[in-house]
Design a protein around this motif. Structure first.
Motif, PDB file in Angstrom:
ATOM      1  N   VAL A  31     138.300  64.187  10.005  1.00  0.00           N
ATOM      2  CA  VAL A  31     139.229  63.089   9.724  1.00  0.00           C
ATOM      3  C   VAL A  31     138.602  62.167   8.683  1.00  0.00           C
ATOM      4  CG1 VAL A  31     140.422  61.102  10.712  1.00  0.00           C
ATOM      5  CG2 VAL A  31     140.211  63.211  12.035  1.00  0.00           C
ATOM      6  N   LYS A  32     139.375  61.769   7.680  1.00  0.00           N
ATOM      7  CA  LYS A  32     138.892  60.893   6.624  1.00  0.00           C
ATOM      8  C   LYS A  32     139.621  59.558   6.675  1.00  0.00           C
ATOM      9  CE  LYS A  32     136.266  64.131   4.898  1.00  0.00           C
ATOM     10  NZ  LYS A  32     134.821  64.088   5.155  1.00  0.00           N
ATOM     11  N   VAL A  33     138.883  58.482   6.457  1.00  0.00           N
ATOM     12  CA  VAL A  33     139.441  57.139   6.484  1.00  0.00           C
ATOM     13  C   VAL A  33     139.137  56.463   5.154  1.00  0.00           C
ATOM     14  CG1 VAL A  33     139.464  54.902   7.662  1.00  0.00           C
ATOM     15  CG2 VAL A  33     139.029  56.993   8.968  1.00  0.00           C
ATOM     16  N   THR A  34     140.175  55.925   4.507  1.00  0.00           N
ATOM     17  CA  THR A  34     139.984  55.185   3.272  1.00  0.00           C
ATOM     18  C   THR A  34     140.667  53.833   3.381  1.00  0.00           C
ATOM     19  OG1 THR A  34     141.931  56.258   2.308  1.00  0.00           O
ATOM     20  CG2 THR A  34     139.789  57.245   1.827  1.00  0.00           C
ATOM     21  N   GLY A  35     140.357  52.959   2.414  1.00  0.00           N
ATOM     22  CA  GLY A  35     140.875  51.594   2.442  1.00  0.00           C
ATOM     23  C   GLY A  35     139.786  50.626   2.847  1.00  0.00           C
ATOM     24  N   ASN A  36     140.008  49.356   2.522  1.00  0.00           N
ATOM     25  CA  ASN A  36     139.001  48.332   2.787  1.00  0.00           C
ATOM     26  C   ASN A  36     139.123  47.783   4.201  1.00  0.00           C
ATOM     27  OD1 ASN A  36     137.951  48.445   0.151  1.00  0.00           O
ATOM     28  ND2 ASN A  36     139.546  47.044  -0.599  1.00  0.00           N
ATOM     29  N   VAL A  37     137.982  47.466   4.786  1.00  0.00           N
ATOM     30  CA  VAL A  37     137.969  46.773   6.077  1.00  0.00           C
ATOM     31  C   VAL A  37     138.716  45.446   5.908  1.00  0.00           C
ATOM     32  CG1 VAL A  37     136.516  45.701   7.829  1.00  0.00           C
ATOM     33  CG2 VAL A  37     135.795  47.840   6.754  1.00  0.00           C
ATOM     34  N   GLY A  38     139.560  45.124   6.872  1.00  0.00           N
ATOM     35  CA  GLY A  38     140.372  43.922   6.769  1.00  0.00           C
ATOM     36  C   GLY A  38     141.806  44.224   6.393  1.00  0.00           C
ATOM     37  N   GLY A  39     142.086  45.502   6.138  1.00  0.00           N
ATOM     38  CA  GLY A  39     143.444  45.945   5.855  1.00  0.00           C
ATOM     39  C   GLY A  39     143.725  47.232   6.598  1.00  0.00           C
ATOM     40  N   LYS A  40     145.001  47.564   6.738  1.00  0.00           N
ATOM     41  CA  LYS A  40     145.384  48.760   7.473  1.00  0.00           C
ATOM     42  C   LYS A  40     144.805  49.991   6.773  1.00  0.00           C
ATOM     43  CE  LYS A  40     149.547  50.843   9.497  1.00  0.00           C
ATOM     44  NZ  LYS A  40     151.009  50.716   9.590  1.00  0.00           N
TER      45      LYS A  40
END
Length: 303
Positions: A31-40
């Motif tokens: 599983v891969k997670v992208t995006g900045n902490v503090g946003g969905k």
């Protein structure tokens, strides 16, 4: 329904496999997670069969305070059903704009107990909760799909006080008696009276706390006893359960929302709540319709 209840359904099992923390893919789930902490976050799933082993992966370690067992962690979380088909998002506190609080203890799955201690405030944790983290189910029960959580750690909830602490004011409500024995002993509330209750909310401070004032959007930790005006009939008491209650102030009756906003943490208050700000014409378990409710409340924490 709080999103973390999706995790609670997976139970706690010490045999759950915990993945290594570290670089991308360290959990082995794919599983891969992208995006900045503090946003969905944006989550992409590998093709093929969903994972059958629970695991975690530290996506961002965070730079704030560490988390230890026993802490109550405030998180934004997003949860998915990993079914190998739609892998649909089940909910996100970024949508509800209500972070949730998770106690890092044996009540949550082992993979979360360990994973949370590997991130700091400002960090992001990926957790895969598969069937190996679920309690033994009956053979007839359908298997729960694998769940995928992304937790962004906002902070740690303050440790609640043990009891109200401060100066006694001598205030009271006519017809209601509260005796405070001092220390951590619970107060006794008496509401047996022939006096007529006010048709308006009445709040009196018995012990003036010195903490910050409660804000309407906060989550509170309180101890309380509730009785019905005139009868001395008790319908609820967290003191008797031996466990303070914790809830967002916006989720309780209007009398509590209005009566506790602005009260300093550490205070003990007594409130007379008219039916219009309580349960109105609707009878509740142990509470007749049109009842005036009386509560004595210790405000132990607010965040």
């Amino acid at each position: 329904m709080p999103l973390i209840l999706f995790a609670a359904a997976c139970g706690s099992d010490d045999s759950a496999s915990t993945g290594a923390s570290g670089g991308p893919g360290a959990s082995g789930s794919g599983v891969k997670v992208t995006g900045n902490v503090g946003g969905k976050p944006t989550v992409t799933f590998p093709s093929g069969t969903p994972a059958t082993k629970s695991s975690y992966e530290v996506i961002q370690p965070g730079a704030g305070n560490g988390i230890k067992s026993g802490d109550r962690v405030i998180v934004n979380l997003t949860v998915y059903n990993w079914d190998g088909k739609g892998n649909a998002v089940q909910g996100s506190s970024y949508d509800t704009k209500r972070p949730e609080t998770i106690a890092v203890n044996e009540q949550i799955p082992q993979v979360l107990q360990e994973g949370f201690t590997k991130v700091k405030h400002g960090g992001r944790l990926l957790a895969v909760l598969a069937s190996d983290s679920a309690p033994q189910q009956q053979a007839t029960a359908p298997a729960e799909p694998t769940k995928v959580f992304v937790f962004d750690v906002v902070g740690t909830a303050p440790a609640p006080l043990k009891a109200a602490a401060g100066k006694e004011t001598g205030e009271s409500i006519k017809g209601v008696k509260v005796e405070s024995p001092g220390g951590e002993k619970p107060p006794t509330l008496s509401t047996k009276t022939k006096d007529k209750p006010s048709d308006k909310l009445v709040v009196k401070t018995l012990i003036q706390g010195t903490g910050p004032k409660v804000q309407p959007g906060q989550t509170l930790t309180v101890n309380y006893t509730g009785k019905i005006w005139g009868t001395d009939k008790q319908f609820d008491s967290s003191w008797e359960r031996g466990q303070p209650a914790e809830f967002p102030l916006g989720n309780v009756i209007q009398g509590w929302q209005q009566g506790l906003a602005g009260v300093p943490v550490g205070s003990r208050v007594v409130m007379s709540i008219p039916p219009a700000l309580g349960y109105g014409d609707q009878a509740q378990q142990g509470i007749p319709a049109k009842s005036t409710l009386v509560f004595v409340v210790d405000v132990l924490a607010a965040y």
